[in-house]
Motif scaffolding. Structure first.
Motif, mmCIF file in Angstrom:
data_model
loop_
_atom_site.group_PDB
_atom_site.id
_atom_site.type_symbol
_atom_site.label_atom_id
_atom_site.label_comp_id
_atom_site.label_asym_id
_atom_site.label_seq_id
_atom_site.Cartn_x
_atom_site.Cartn_y
_atom_site.Cartn_z
ATOM 1 N N VAL A 94 51.238 30.792 21.452
ATOM 2 C CA VAL A 94 52.005 31.816 20.746
ATOM 3 C C VAL A 94 51.885 33.112 21.539
ATOM 4 N N LEU B 190 49.019 29.627 13.535
ATOM 5 C CA LEU B 190 49.703 30.113 14.730
ATOM 6 C C LEU B 190 49.056 31.423 15.161
ATOM 7 N N THR C 181 53.541 37.285 21.663
ATOM 8 C CA THR C 181 54.299 38.309 20.952
ATOM 9 C C THR C 181 54.763 39.354 21.956
ATOM 10 N N ALA D 74 47.641 33.789 18.543
ATOM 11 C CA ALA D 74 47.925 34.040 19.959
ATOM 12 C C ALA D 74 46.671 33.899 20.803
ATOM 13 N N SER E 190 57.621 37.261 17.968
ATOM 14 C CA SER E 190 56.580 36.270 18.248
ATOM 15 C C SER E 190 57.231 34.914 18.508
ATOM 16 N N HIS E 191 56.720 34.228 19.515
ATOM 17 C CA HIS E 191 57.372 33.018 20.003
ATOM 18 C C HIS E 191 56.374 31.873 20.149
ATOM 19 N N LEU E 192 56.841 30.658 19.822
ATOM 20 C CA LEU E 192 56.048 29.444 20.027
ATOM 21 C C LEU E 192 56.523 28.784 21.313
ATOM 22 N N LEU F 238 57.998 36.328 13.210
ATOM 23 C CA LEU F 238 58.006 35.008 13.846
ATOM 24 C C LEU F 238 59.437 34.644 14.229
ATOM 25 N N ASP G 34 48.941 38.221 16.922
ATOM 26 C CA ASP G 34 49.379 37.092 16.101
ATOM 27 C C ASP G 34 50.716 37.421 15.426
ATOM 28 N N GLU H 297 60.610 27.665 24.891
ATOM 29 C CA GLU H 297 60.373 28.134 23.528
ATOM 30 C C GLU H 297 60.954 27.176 22.496
#
Length: 103
Positions: free
Chosen positions: A76, A55, A78, A57, A95-97, A91, A85, A5
């Motif tokens: 992405v 961004l 969640t 999902a 929610s994660h990148l 964020l 999204d 992440e």
């Protein structure tokens, strides 16, 4: 395949991150008309590779940029609904990148 992440916050920010030995400048911001978070990816303030990437999902965000040969993907997810999204306020918390590499 490895995943990890990139920590984000639910406010606009700009920071450097190393991915597979390459330093990238990332910038996130909330796009009010789109009602979505966007991401800019660059090598420096003067060399942006990707601008205003929404961004969203559900897919590799970088798939349309394969010609750049970055060597990694971004997805992405969640918590509780990996296809949701990120919202303006979740964020970096729910929610994660995620970076995906072929290592």
């Amino acid at each position: 395949m490895k995943t990890y992440e990139i920590p984000l916050n639910s406010f606009a920010e700009e920071f450097n991150v190393e991915i597979q030995g390459v330093n990238y400048l990332l910038r996130t911001k909330w796009n009010e008309p789109l009602q979505a978070w966007t991401l800019d990816i660059g090598r420096s303030e003067n060399e942006w590779l990707i601008r205003n990437l929404a961004l969203v999902a559900g897919e590799n965000l970088l798939q349309q940029y394969e010609h750049l040969k970055l060597g990694f993907g971004l997805i992405v997810v969640t918590d509780g609904d990996e296809n949701a999204d990120p919202t303006e306020t979740n964020l970096g918390t729910d929610s994660h990148l995620i970076v995906v590499t072929n290592d």
